[in-house]
Write a protein that holds these residues in place. Sequence first.
Motif, short mmCIF file in Angstrom:
data_model
loop_
_atom_site.label_atom_id
_atom_site.label_comp_id
_atom_site.label_asym_id
_atom_site.label_seq_id
_atom_site.Cartn_x
_atom_site.Cartn_y
_atom_site.Cartn_z
N UNK A 1 5.38 17.13 18.50
CA UNK A 1 6.38 17.06 17.45
C UNK A 1 7.45 18.14 17.63
N UNK A 2 7.03 19.30 18.12
CA UNK A 2 7.99 20.39 18.30
C UNK A 2 9.00 20.05 19.40
N UNK A 3 8.53 19.48 20.50
CA UNK A 3 9.44 19.08 21.58
C UNK A 3 10.36 17.95 21.12
N UNK A 4 9.80 17.02 20.35
CA UNK A 4 10.62 15.94 19.81
C UNK A 4 11.69 16.50 18.88
N UNK A 5 11.33 17.49 18.13
CA UNK A 5 12.30 18.12 17.23
C UNK A 5 13.41 18.81 18.01
N UNK A 6 13.05 19.52 19.09
CA UNK A 6 14.06 20.22 19.88
C UNK A 6 15.09 19.25 20.45
N UNK B 1 14.84 16.19 5.46
CA UNK B 1 14.10 14.94 5.60
C UNK B 1 12.91 15.09 6.53
N UNK B 2 13.13 15.70 7.69
CA UNK B 2 12.05 15.89 8.65
C UNK B 2 10.98 16.81 8.07
#
Length: 319
Positions: A292-297, A214-215
Motif C-alpha cells: 500500500x505504501x508503494x502504491x501510495x507513492x 479519502x485515502x
Amino acid sequence: MMQTDSIPHQVADSAHSHPASVVHVQGAASVKGDSARQGVRPVPSAPKAPGVAPPFVAHADSVAADSVAADTVAAAPKGFGICLTAPPTLVAQPRADDSLGMSCVVGVLALLFCIIGLRFRNNGKYITAMLRNMVEVRLRGNVFDETVSETSFLVLLNLLWSCSGGIVLWAVLGYTLPGGADLPRLHAYPSATIGICMGVGVAYTCIMALAYVTVGTVFYDGVHGRMWLKGFAAGTGLLGLIWLPLSLLLLFYPQWTEILLYIALATFILAKIVFIWKGFRIFFTQISSWVLFLYYLCSLEIVPLILTYLAALQLCSLL
C-alpha cells in the motif's frame, strides 16, 4: 663669313656620322631645359656602355604630370577579388506591453501576504502548531484545529503556496522548454500563462487534499485521515512562506532562474520527505503495508506532479 657658314655643314656631317651623340645632346638639352624650368636637377646614374645616353633621375613631382599616361594602369584580372557586403539588419519585433498583467500577478501575491500578515498578528502559536502537525501522529485536542480564524490562516497560507507554486511551475515550463520553441506563447503572454499556472496550482492543492483525506479514511479511519491531511496542509503552508520570495525573484530576476528552481526543488523535496515519513508512521502497521505504501507513492506523489506539468503545458498552448 666663310667660317660662319661652314659651322652648320660641320654639325650636319657630325650628325650623319654620330647620330646617337646628337640625340643624346638634344635629349640632354631638352631635359636640362625642362629641369631648369621646373627647378629639378638631373642626377646621372652609373656609367653605361659607350654610345648609350646616361639616364637622368628627376624628383617625384616632375614625373607625375609629364611622363605617366592615363591609360597605362593595368586592368585587374577578371574573376578574382573580394566582395564586401553589409551584414543583414536585425529588425526587433515589437513586444506587447504586458505591464498591467504582471502588476496584477504581483498584486495578488502582495494582497495574500498582507491578509496573512494581518491574520498572523500577535499569534505566534500558529507556526508552532503547524510545525507540530507536520511531524506528530498522536491524537490530542488542539485549539488550532477548533478555531475558525486559525483554520482560515492555514487556508490562506495554502492559497499563497498555490499561487507561488504557479509561478514556479511557469518558470519550470520556461526552463524545460529552452527558447520557448515548443511553446512560444509562454513568454509572449507572461501574465496570462502565469495566471493559468496559478489556477493549475490551486487545482493541484485542492485535489491532493481531497485525495489524502479519502485515502486516509478508506484505508485507516477518519481521524487518522484528517491527521494526515493536517500534515499536508501544514507542510504546504510553511512552504508557501518560502516560495513567496522565490516566486518574486523569478519574476524580477530571470537570470537567476536555474538556481532559484534548484532551491524550490530542494525545499519541496524536504517537505515531501517529512510528509511521507508521517504517512508511513500512520499507515505502516504490518508487513503487507509495504504494498500500500508503494502504491501510495506512485499514485499520490509522483503521478499528480507529472499530470500537473502536462496540464499546465496543454492549457498554456491553447492561448
